[in-house]
Design a protein around this motif. Structure first.
Motif: not given
Length: 309
Positions: A69, A95, A99-100, A103-104
Protein backbone atom coordinates in the motif's frame (compact mmCIF):
# COMPACT_ATOMS: atom_id res chain seq x y z
CA UNK A 1 -4.10 -2.21 -23.26
CA UNK A 2 -3.86 1.56 -23.72
CA UNK A 3 -6.01 4.27 -22.19
CA UNK A 4 -5.95 8.03 -22.67
CA UNK A 5 -7.45 10.90 -20.69
CA UNK A 6 -7.65 14.62 -21.39
CA UNK A 7 -8.29 17.80 -19.40
CA UNK A 8 -8.57 21.46 -20.40
CA UNK A 9 -6.46 24.26 -18.95
CA UNK A 10 -7.96 27.21 -17.08
CA UNK A 11 -8.08 30.97 -16.58
CA UNK A 12 -10.07 32.77 -13.89
CA UNK A 13 -11.69 35.97 -15.14
CA UNK A 14 -13.49 37.12 -11.98
CA UNK A 15 -13.60 36.59 -8.21
CA UNK A 16 -9.96 35.63 -7.75
CA UNK A 17 -9.30 34.92 -4.07
CA UNK A 18 -12.98 35.45 -3.17
CA UNK A 19 -13.90 32.23 -4.98
CA UNK A 20 -12.29 30.46 -2.01
CA UNK A 21 -15.06 31.85 0.20
CA UNK A 22 -18.03 30.90 -1.96
CA UNK A 23 -18.30 33.85 -4.35
CA UNK A 24 -19.40 32.90 -7.87
CA UNK A 25 -16.52 33.16 -10.34
CA UNK A 26 -16.44 33.36 -14.11
CA UNK A 27 -13.88 30.77 -15.24
CA UNK A 28 -12.66 30.08 -18.75
CA UNK A 29 -11.46 26.65 -19.96
CA UNK A 30 -8.60 27.00 -22.43
CA UNK A 31 -8.24 25.37 -25.82
CA UNK A 32 -5.01 23.69 -24.75
CA UNK A 33 -4.73 21.22 -21.90
CA UNK A 34 -2.95 18.00 -20.94
CA UNK A 35 -3.11 14.36 -22.03
CA UNK A 36 -2.40 11.29 -19.93
CA UNK A 37 -1.60 8.01 -21.70
CA UNK A 38 -1.66 4.74 -19.77
CA UNK A 39 -0.06 1.54 -21.12
CA UNK A 40 -0.45 -1.63 -19.07
CA UNK A 41 2.74 -3.68 -18.76
CA UNK A 42 2.09 -7.33 -17.95
CA UNK A 43 5.82 -8.10 -17.71
CA UNK A 44 6.67 -5.74 -14.86
CA UNK A 45 5.41 -4.51 -11.52
CA UNK A 46 7.05 -1.10 -11.99
CA UNK A 47 5.32 2.16 -12.82
CA UNK A 48 7.37 4.07 -15.37
CA UNK A 49 6.41 7.74 -15.67
CA UNK A 50 7.46 10.28 -18.28
CA UNK A 51 6.27 13.91 -18.56
CA UNK A 52 6.57 15.78 -21.86
CA UNK A 53 6.28 19.51 -22.38
CA UNK A 54 4.54 21.29 -25.25
CA UNK A 55 7.56 20.73 -27.52
CA UNK A 56 7.61 16.96 -26.81
CA UNK A 57 10.76 17.27 -24.71
CA UNK A 58 10.90 15.09 -21.59
CA UNK A 59 11.11 17.41 -18.57
CA UNK A 60 10.58 14.75 -15.92
CA UNK A 61 10.77 10.98 -15.68
CA UNK A 62 10.88 8.46 -12.89
CA UNK A 63 10.18 4.84 -12.00
CA UNK A 64 8.45 3.72 -8.85
CA UNK A 65 6.91 0.57 -7.47
CA UNK A 66 3.74 -0.07 -5.51
CA UNK A 67 3.68 -2.63 -2.73
CA UNK A 68 2.43 -2.84 0.84
CA UNK A 69 0.00 0.00 0.00
CA UNK A 70 2.93 2.34 -0.60
CA UNK A 71 4.42 4.00 -3.67
CA UNK A 72 8.22 4.07 -3.53
CA UNK A 73 10.81 5.56 -5.91
CA UNK A 74 12.78 2.83 -7.69
CA UNK A 75 15.95 4.92 -7.80
CA UNK A 76 17.63 7.07 -5.19
CA UNK A 77 15.94 10.44 -5.27
CA UNK A 78 17.75 13.42 -6.78
CA UNK A 79 16.94 17.06 -7.35
CA UNK A 80 13.61 15.89 -8.79
CA UNK A 81 12.52 14.84 -5.29
CA UNK A 82 9.74 17.41 -5.14
CA UNK A 83 8.09 16.37 -8.41
CA UNK A 84 8.37 12.67 -7.55
CA UNK A 85 6.99 13.25 -4.04
CA UNK A 86 4.08 15.31 -5.39
CA UNK A 87 3.22 12.62 -7.92
CA UNK A 88 3.36 9.92 -5.25
CA UNK A 89 1.12 12.06 -3.00
CA UNK A 90 -1.50 12.36 -5.76
CA UNK A 91 -1.43 8.63 -6.58
CA UNK A 92 -1.57 7.73 -2.88
CA UNK A 93 -4.60 10.00 -2.40
CA UNK A 94 -6.28 8.42 -5.45
CA UNK A 95 -5.62 4.95 -4.01
CA UNK A 96 -7.18 6.01 -0.69
CA UNK A 97 -10.28 7.26 -2.50
CA UNK A 98 -10.55 4.08 -4.56
CA UNK A 99 -8.85 1.03 -2.98
CA UNK A 100 -9.36 -0.89 -6.24
CA UNK A 101 -7.08 1.53 -8.10
CA UNK A 102 -3.78 -0.17 -9.09
CA UNK A 103 -4.82 -3.33 -7.25
CA UNK A 104 -3.47 -5.74 -9.89
CA UNK A 105 0.06 -7.11 -10.13
CA UNK A 106 0.77 -5.52 -13.50
CA UNK A 107 2.98 -2.52 -14.15
CA UNK A 108 2.35 0.62 -16.18
CA UNK A 109 4.10 2.83 -18.68
CA UNK A 110 2.64 6.31 -18.27
CA UNK A 111 3.15 9.45 -20.32
CA UNK A 112 1.73 12.89 -19.61
CA UNK A 113 1.79 15.46 -22.42
CA UNK A 114 1.23 19.19 -21.98
CA UNK A 115 -0.14 21.24 -24.87
CA UNK A 116 0.83 24.59 -23.30
CA UNK A 117 4.08 25.90 -21.84
CA UNK A 118 4.36 24.45 -18.34
CA UNK A 119 5.42 27.82 -16.89
CA UNK A 120 2.26 29.55 -18.09
CA UNK A 121 0.04 28.75 -15.12
CA UNK A 122 -2.79 27.35 -17.22
CA UNK A 123 -3.20 24.33 -14.97
CA UNK A 124 -0.37 21.83 -15.33
CA UNK A 125 -1.25 20.52 -11.85
CA UNK A 126 -5.05 20.65 -12.11
CA UNK A 127 -5.11 18.95 -15.51
CA UNK A 128 -2.84 16.21 -14.14
CA UNK A 129 -5.06 15.72 -11.09
CA UNK A 130 -8.20 15.56 -13.21
CA UNK A 131 -6.59 13.07 -15.58
CA UNK A 132 -5.42 10.84 -12.71
CA UNK A 133 -8.90 11.09 -11.18
CA UNK A 134 -10.41 9.84 -14.45
CA UNK A 135 -7.93 6.97 -14.57
CA UNK A 136 -8.52 6.06 -10.91
CA UNK A 137 -12.30 6.56 -11.22
CA UNK A 138 -12.45 8.96 -8.26
CA UNK A 139 -13.92 12.40 -7.65
CA UNK A 140 -11.38 14.93 -8.97
CA UNK A 141 -12.51 17.60 -6.49
CA UNK A 142 -11.85 15.25 -3.58
CA UNK A 143 -8.50 14.30 -5.08
CA UNK A 144 -7.59 18.00 -5.34
CA UNK A 145 -8.68 18.59 -1.74
CA UNK A 146 -6.49 15.77 -0.43
CA UNK A 147 -3.45 16.76 -2.50
CA UNK A 148 -3.01 20.37 -3.65
CA UNK A 149 -6.02 22.14 -2.17
CA UNK A 150 -7.62 25.25 -3.64
CA UNK A 151 -11.05 26.41 -4.73
CA UNK A 152 -11.55 23.74 -7.40
CA UNK A 153 -12.44 26.09 -10.25
CA UNK A 154 -9.45 24.72 -12.17
CA UNK A 155 -10.84 21.18 -11.91
CA UNK A 156 -14.22 22.45 -13.14
CA UNK A 157 -12.47 24.03 -16.15
CA UNK A 158 -10.61 20.78 -16.80
CA UNK A 159 -13.95 19.00 -17.11
CA UNK A 160 -15.82 21.55 -19.25
CA UNK A 161 -15.51 22.79 -22.82
CA UNK A 162 -17.18 26.19 -22.44
CA UNK A 163 -17.07 29.10 -19.95
CA UNK A 164 -18.58 28.35 -16.55
CA UNK A 165 -19.84 30.01 -13.42
CA UNK A 166 -18.16 28.26 -10.51
CA UNK A 167 -19.11 28.45 -6.86
CA UNK A 168 -18.13 26.58 -3.73
CA UNK A 169 -21.21 25.89 -1.65
CA UNK A 170 -20.23 24.52 1.77
CA UNK A 171 -17.11 23.13 0.17
CA UNK A 172 -19.00 21.46 -2.66
CA UNK A 173 -18.69 22.68 -6.27
CA UNK A 174 -21.60 24.18 -8.17
CA UNK A 175 -20.83 24.45 -11.88
CA UNK A 176 -23.05 26.25 -14.40
CA UNK A 177 -22.01 26.26 -18.07
CA UNK A 178 -22.75 29.68 -19.57
CA UNK A 179 -22.83 31.38 -22.95
CA UNK A 180 -19.96 33.85 -22.63
CA UNK A 181 -18.71 34.75 -26.09
CA UNK A 182 -18.04 38.53 -26.19
CA UNK A 183 -18.81 40.19 -29.52
CA UNK A 184 -15.70 42.32 -28.93
CA UNK A 185 -13.37 39.38 -28.35
CA UNK A 186 -11.08 40.55 -31.16
CA UNK A 187 -10.12 43.34 -28.74
CA UNK A 188 -9.16 40.95 -25.91
CA UNK A 189 -5.64 39.57 -25.48
CA UNK A 190 -3.74 37.54 -22.91
CA UNK A 191 -0.23 38.66 -21.97
CA UNK A 192 2.20 36.40 -20.09
CA UNK A 193 4.07 38.29 -17.36
CA UNK A 194 7.24 36.19 -17.75
CA UNK A 195 6.95 34.65 -14.30
CA UNK A 196 4.93 31.81 -12.83
CA UNK A 197 2.71 32.57 -9.86
CA UNK A 198 2.77 30.28 -6.82
CA UNK A 199 -0.91 29.47 -6.25
CA UNK A 200 -0.36 28.09 -2.76
CA UNK A 201 1.50 31.26 -1.73
CA UNK A 202 -1.31 33.43 -3.14
CA UNK A 203 -3.93 31.51 -1.18
CA UNK A 204 -1.85 31.65 2.01
CA UNK A 205 -1.47 35.43 1.68
CA UNK A 206 -5.20 35.90 1.10
CA UNK A 207 -6.16 33.73 4.06
CA UNK A 208 -3.91 35.78 6.34
CA UNK A 209 -5.75 39.04 5.62
CA UNK A 210 -8.33 40.70 7.93
CA UNK A 211 -11.90 39.97 6.86
CA UNK A 212 -13.62 43.25 7.75
CA UNK A 213 -13.93 44.47 4.15
CA UNK A 214 -14.86 41.15 2.60
CA UNK A 215 -18.67 41.24 2.76
CA UNK A 216 -18.97 44.45 0.74
CA UNK A 217 -16.30 43.26 -1.68
CA UNK A 218 -18.04 39.92 -2.21
CA UNK A 219 -21.34 41.62 -3.08
CA UNK A 220 -19.61 44.01 -5.47
CA UNK A 221 -17.65 41.29 -7.24
CA UNK A 222 -20.79 39.18 -7.53
CA UNK A 223 -22.53 42.08 -9.27
CA UNK A 224 -19.57 42.73 -11.58
CA UNK A 225 -19.48 39.07 -12.61
CA UNK A 226 -23.20 39.12 -13.45
CA UNK A 227 -22.80 42.28 -15.53
CA UNK A 228 -19.75 40.93 -17.37
CA UNK A 229 -21.68 37.90 -18.54
CA UNK A 230 -24.36 40.12 -20.06
CA UNK A 231 -21.97 42.80 -21.31
CA UNK A 232 -22.31 43.77 -24.99
CA UNK A 233 -19.75 46.56 -25.42
CA UNK A 234 -16.01 46.80 -24.96
CA UNK A 235 -16.38 50.11 -23.14
CA UNK A 236 -18.68 48.61 -20.51
CA UNK A 237 -16.42 45.57 -20.22
CA UNK A 238 -13.42 47.83 -19.53
CA UNK A 239 -15.28 49.76 -16.84
CA UNK A 240 -16.27 46.52 -15.14
CA UNK A 241 -12.81 44.93 -15.10
CA UNK A 242 -11.25 48.21 -13.95
CA UNK A 243 -13.67 48.27 -11.03
CA UNK A 244 -12.97 44.61 -10.30
CA UNK A 245 -9.23 45.38 -10.09
CA UNK A 246 -9.86 48.19 -7.61
CA UNK A 247 -11.98 46.00 -5.34
CA UNK A 248 -9.49 43.13 -5.22
CA UNK A 249 -6.54 45.50 -4.86
CA UNK A 250 -8.15 47.00 -1.77
CA UNK A 251 -8.88 43.73 0.01
CA UNK A 252 -5.56 42.00 -0.73
CA UNK A 253 -3.62 45.24 -0.12
CA UNK A 254 -1.67 44.89 -3.36
CA UNK A 255 -1.31 47.41 -6.20
CA UNK A 256 -2.94 46.46 -9.50
CA UNK A 257 -0.70 45.08 -12.22
CA UNK A 258 -1.40 48.16 -14.33
CA UNK A 259 -0.21 50.45 -11.52
CA UNK A 260 2.93 48.38 -11.00
CA UNK A 261 4.00 47.61 -14.55
CA UNK A 262 1.93 49.36 -17.21
CA UNK A 263 0.73 52.65 -15.76
CA UNK A 264 0.89 54.52 -19.08
CA UNK A 265 -1.09 51.93 -21.05
CA UNK A 266 -4.32 53.69 -22.13
CA UNK A 267 -6.68 50.70 -22.08
CA UNK A 268 -7.67 48.15 -19.40
CA UNK A 269 -5.60 45.38 -17.80
CA UNK A 270 -6.88 42.69 -15.43
CA UNK A 271 -5.04 40.09 -13.36
CA UNK A 272 -6.25 36.51 -13.71
CA UNK A 273 -6.07 34.22 -10.69
CA UNK A 274 -3.32 34.85 -8.14
CA UNK A 275 -1.83 38.33 -8.55
CA UNK A 276 1.83 38.70 -9.43
CA UNK A 277 2.42 36.32 -12.33
CA UNK A 278 1.07 34.16 -15.13
CA UNK A 279 -1.35 35.87 -17.55
CA UNK A 280 -3.23 39.15 -17.54
CA UNK A 281 -6.17 40.10 -19.75
CA UNK A 282 -5.63 43.25 -21.82
CA UNK A 283 -8.04 45.22 -24.00
CA UNK A 284 -6.98 46.95 -27.20
CA UNK A 285 -6.04 46.25 -30.81
CA UNK A 286 -3.30 44.06 -32.23
CA UNK A 287 -1.35 47.27 -32.86
CA UNK A 288 -1.74 48.25 -29.19
CA UNK A 289 -0.03 44.98 -28.22
CA UNK A 290 3.27 46.38 -29.53
CA UNK A 291 3.38 48.37 -26.27
CA UNK A 292 3.89 45.12 -24.33
CA UNK A 293 6.39 43.66 -26.79
CA UNK A 294 8.53 46.78 -26.44
CA UNK A 295 8.53 46.22 -22.68
CA UNK A 296 9.76 42.66 -23.06
CA UNK A 297 6.44 40.81 -22.84
CA UNK A 298 6.43 38.81 -26.05
CA UNK A 299 3.82 36.15 -25.29
CA UNK A 300 0.63 37.80 -26.57
CA UNK A 301 -2.28 35.46 -27.30
CA UNK A 302 -5.60 36.63 -28.80
CA UNK A 303 -8.72 35.60 -26.88
CA UNK A 304 -9.94 33.55 -29.85
CA UNK A 305 -6.75 31.44 -29.77
CA UNK A 306 -6.81 30.87 -26.00
CA UNK A 307 -10.39 30.31 -24.81
CA UNK A 308 -12.96 27.62 -25.59
CA UNK A 309 -16.16 29.39 -26.67
Amino acid sequence: MKKSFYSHGKLLLTAEYLVLDGVSALALPTQKGQWLYIHENENSDQISWKSLDHTNNVWFETIFIYNDNTFKPFFDQTEEDKVTSTLIDILTAAKQLNPNFLSSEKGYIIESKLEFHREWGLGSSSTLINNIAQWAKVDAFKLLETSFGGSGYDIACAQNDQPILYRRNNGKPTITPIDFNPNFKENLFFIYLNQKQDSKASIKHYQSLPIKDFDAAEAEIQEITSKLIECNSLEEFELLIDQHEKVISKIIKTPTVKTKLFEDYPRSIKSLGGWGGDFVLVTGTITDMEYFSKKGYHTVIPYTQMILA
